[in-house]
Design a protein around this motif. Structure first.
Motif, PDB file in Angstrom:
ATOM      1  N   ARG A 221      -6.472   2.752   2.872  1.00 48.60           N
ATOM      2  CA  ARG A 221      -5.370   1.943   2.344  1.00 48.60           C
ATOM      3  C   ARG A 221      -5.802   0.521   1.974  1.00 48.60           C
ATOM      4  O   ARG A 221      -5.443   0.024   0.895  1.00 48.60           O
ATOM      5  CB  ARG A 221      -4.219   1.901   3.346  1.00 48.60           C
ATOM      6  CG  ARG A 221      -2.964   1.226   2.790  1.00 48.60           C
ATOM      7  CD  ARG A 221      -1.848   1.297   3.794  1.00 48.60           C
ATOM      8  NE  ARG A 221      -2.186   0.586   5.025  1.00 48.60           N
ATOM      9  CZ  ARG A 221      -1.405   0.541   6.091  1.00 48.60           C
ATOM     10  NH1 ARG A 221      -0.246   1.192   6.089  1.00 48.60           N
ATOM     11  NH2 ARG A 221      -1.776  -0.134   7.165  1.00 48.60           N
ATOM     12  N   ASP A 225      -5.561  -0.655  -1.910  1.00 48.54           N
ATOM     13  CA  ASP A 225      -4.709  -1.820  -2.186  1.00 48.54           C
ATOM     14  C   ASP A 225      -5.493  -2.890  -2.936  1.00 48.54           C
ATOM     15  O   ASP A 225      -4.979  -3.521  -3.876  1.00 48.54           O
ATOM     16  CB  ASP A 225      -4.166  -2.401  -0.882  1.00 48.54           C
ATOM     17  CG  ASP A 225      -3.046  -1.551  -0.295  1.00 48.54           C
ATOM     18  OD1 ASP A 225      -2.574  -0.620  -0.996  1.00 48.54           O
ATOM     19  OD2 ASP A 225      -2.651  -1.800   0.863  1.00 48.54           O
ATOM     20  N   ARG A 228      -5.867  -1.992  -6.510  1.00 48.49           N
ATOM     21  CA  ARG A 228      -4.571  -1.791  -7.164  1.00 48.49           C
ATOM     22  C   ARG A 228      -4.306  -0.325  -7.508  1.00 48.49           C
ATOM     23  O   ARG A 228      -3.882   0.020  -8.617  1.00 48.49           O
ATOM     24  CB  ARG A 228      -4.454  -2.649  -8.430  1.00 48.49           C
ATOM     25  CG  ARG A 228      -4.398  -4.143  -8.131  1.00 48.49           C
ATOM     26  CD  ARG A 228      -4.007  -4.945  -9.349  1.00 48.49           C
ATOM     27  NE  ARG A 228      -3.860  -6.367  -9.014  1.00 48.49           N
ATOM     28  CZ  ARG A 228      -3.466  -7.309  -9.873  1.00 48.49           C
ATOM     29  NH1 ARG A 228      -3.187  -6.950 -11.137  1.00 48.49           N
ATOM     30  NH2 ARG A 228      -3.346  -8.561  -9.501  1.00 48.49           N
ATOM     31  N   ARG A 231       0.403   3.134  -3.649  1.00 44.71           N
ATOM     32  CA  ARG A 231       0.540   3.904  -2.419  1.00 44.71           C
ATOM     33  C   ARG A 231       0.949   5.352  -2.736  1.00 44.71           C
ATOM     34  O   ARG A 231       0.579   6.278  -2.005  1.00 44.71           O
ATOM     35  CB  ARG A 231       1.590   3.255  -1.513  1.00 44.71           C
ATOM     36  CG  ARG A 231       1.197   1.864  -1.008  1.00 44.71           C
ATOM     37  CD  ARG A 231       0.169   1.954   0.086  1.00 44.71           C
ATOM     38  NE  ARG A 231      -0.233   0.634   0.556  1.00 44.71           N
ATOM     39  CZ  ARG A 231       0.394  -0.059   1.496  1.00 44.71           C
ATOM     40  NH1 ARG A 231       1.473   0.441   2.070  1.00 44.71           N
ATOM     41  NH2 ARG A 231      -0.049  -1.240   1.869  1.00 44.71           N
ATOM     42  N   THR A 311       1.894  -1.126  -9.945  1.00 46.32           N
ATOM     43  CA  THR A 311       0.830  -1.675  -9.096  1.00 46.32           C
ATOM     44  C   THR A 311      -0.239  -2.364  -9.930  1.00 46.32           C
ATOM     45  O   THR A 311      -0.749  -3.421  -9.562  1.00 46.32           O
ATOM     46  CB  THR A 311       0.197  -0.555  -8.251  1.00 46.32           C
ATOM     47  OG1 THR A 311       1.215   0.117  -7.520  1.00 46.32           O
ATOM     48  CG2 THR A 311      -0.821  -1.123  -7.281  1.00 46.32           C
ATOM     49  N   ASP A 317       4.463  -2.923  -4.260  1.00 46.70           N
ATOM     50  CA  ASP A 317       4.418  -1.456  -4.201  1.00 46.70           C
ATOM     51  C   ASP A 317       5.112  -0.977  -2.936  1.00 46.70           C
ATOM     52  O   ASP A 317       5.632  -1.760  -2.148  1.00 46.70           O
ATOM     53  CB  ASP A 317       2.958  -0.998  -4.235  1.00 46.70           C
ATOM     54  CG  ASP A 317       2.825   0.502  -4.431  1.00 46.70           C
ATOM     55  OD1 ASP A 317       3.776   1.121  -4.939  1.00 46.70           O
ATOM     56  OD2 ASP A 317       1.780   1.054  -4.038  1.00 46.70           O
ATOM     57  N   ASP A 323       3.486  -4.370   4.908  1.00 43.21           N
ATOM     58  CA  ASP A 323       2.342  -5.260   4.732  1.00 43.21           C
ATOM     59  C   ASP A 323       2.637  -6.652   5.277  1.00 43.21           C
ATOM     60  O   ASP A 323       1.785  -7.286   5.899  1.00 43.21           O
ATOM     61  CB  ASP A 323       1.985  -5.355   3.245  1.00 43.21           C
ATOM     62  CG  ASP A 323       1.410  -4.048   2.719  1.00 43.21           C
ATOM     63  OD1 ASP A 323       0.937  -3.252   3.540  1.00 43.21           O
ATOM     64  OD2 ASP A 323       1.452  -3.835   1.493  1.00 43.21           O
TER      65      ASP A 323
END
Length: 373
Positions: A221, A225, A228, A231, A311, A317, A323
């Motif tokens: 993850r 992230d 970009r 998820r 994203t 997202d 987060d």
């Protein structure tokens, strides 16, 4: 004349009364099956068990043993089904596929998986009991929920998932996942690389699909992230890799489960059947190939395409609130080794545990050794 008629009536009544007192004989269709030097007696003319003689339903329930040990299984199966259907016309018919089809239809229609599964379970209980209220409640509640929760195998699965979730949470809290993410960012240079790395890592963790999803999701993850990748795309890549790789891996929880089901369906060796079926598992193989194709071809569709576009444009997202919460508890002291050691130890422990439970090291399970070797 009246005396004669009266005498005849009394005589008829006496005979009828005497016949009424005589218990009706239980119909008999005796069958004996020898399994592991133990003989089981069945009476296929009755549905339920009586004393030491089992009925037609018990004969059908013991399908895995009877199909191999009973030389006249086809004829006896037909007789047992005929007897059972005198009380329940749905037993052993195409209605058996109705509950899962209903659950799938309702899940697609309502997007509510749990309630749809529950409706499917209740419908199966109704068909099993012939729409008898008491029989449905007993089959769904006692035979279904209570016995399943009390089963040691199911309790083991629940305990495994709890411990697995605790391990993943600890890796996140110690900052190990974030440390791996920072390390991977220096080696993975593009969005395609992040997606391909997710698929490859998913293929390497083939022990269990739950373990696969939790571990790969936690590890990759931060990487996706940073590059970009949405998820939604990450979840799709993980989920579409976890189950297919486990179903074609000889050392996995799926291999043990499928081998057990195949044995229960009458196969001589469930594990040998599983190995032989791997090249023909086209869904699993083609799905893994499709994951690489989607990553390299940059092909997205449906809602996932919208998430990818959002994203890439820098919009918030899925998991934005999560987060923000994690940022407050961020731990920068984690190291990559803090993630690698628990993961490798868990994988090795799972493999050794499965080999041990198969009887390779002897002990109580030594009789199952041939299914592991």
């Amino acid at each position: 004349m009246k005396n004669i008629l009266l005498a005849a009536a009394v005589a008829f009544a006496s005979v009828a009364f005497a016949e009424g007192d005589t218990p009706a004989e239980t119909p008999a269709y005796p069958v004996s099956v020898v399994v592991d030097d133990a003989t089981t007696a069945y009476n296929l003319a009755v549905v339920a068990d009586a004393d030491d003689v089992k009925g037609a339903k018990a004969y059908i329930d013991a399908y895995a043993d009877n199909v191999q040990k009973d030389k006249d299984f086809k004829a006896h199966e037909a007789k047992a089904l005929e007897t059972i259907r005198t009380e329940n016309r749905f037993f052993g018919t195409w209605w058996a596929v109705f509950p899962p089809l209903l659950a799938i239809f309702l899940a697609l229609l309502t997007k509510e998986v749990y309630s749809s599964l529950f409706v499917g379970i209740v419908s199966g209980g109704l068909l099993y009991s012939g729409f008898a209220f008491e029989g449905t409640m007993m089959h769904v509640v006692k035979d279904g929920f209570i016995d399943s929760i009390a089963d040691a195998y199911n309790i083991g699965i629940l305990l495994f998932l709890v411990l697995l979730g605790s391990l993943v949470a600890m890796m996140n809290k110690t900052g190990a996942s974030a440390a791996f993410g920072r390390w991977a960012q220096t080696h993975i240079k593009s969005r395609i690389g992040a997606q391909v790395a997710t698929v490859i890592l998913g293929m390497l963790i083939f022990v269990d699909d739950y373990f696969n999803c939790l571990t790969v999701g936690s590890v990759m993850r931060p990487v996706t992230d940073a590059k970009r990748v949405s998820r939604a795309k990450l979840a799709y890549l993980i989920d579409a890799t976890a189950a297919p790789i486990c179903i074609i891996a000889p050392i996995s929880s799926w291999a043990a489960a499928v081998a057990g089901f195949a044995k229960g369906a009458g196969a001589e060796s469930g594990f040998s059947l599983f190995i032989s079926a791997i090249p023909y598992n086209f869904y699993a193989i083609l799905t893994i190939v499709a994951m690489f194709a989607l990553a390299f071809m940059k092909f997205d569709f449906g809602p996932m395409k919208r998430h990818e576009a959002a994203t890439s444009a820098g919009e918030p997202d899925l998991g934005a609130i999560e987060d923000a919460t994690e940022a407050l508890a961020k731990n920068d002291r984690g190291r990559v080794i803090d993630l690698l050691v628990p993961v490798f130890v868990l994988i090795a422990s799972c493999m050794v545990g499965m080999i041990y439970s198969g009887g390779y090291f002897g002990g109580d399970n030594a009789g199952d050794r041939k299914s592991v070797v």
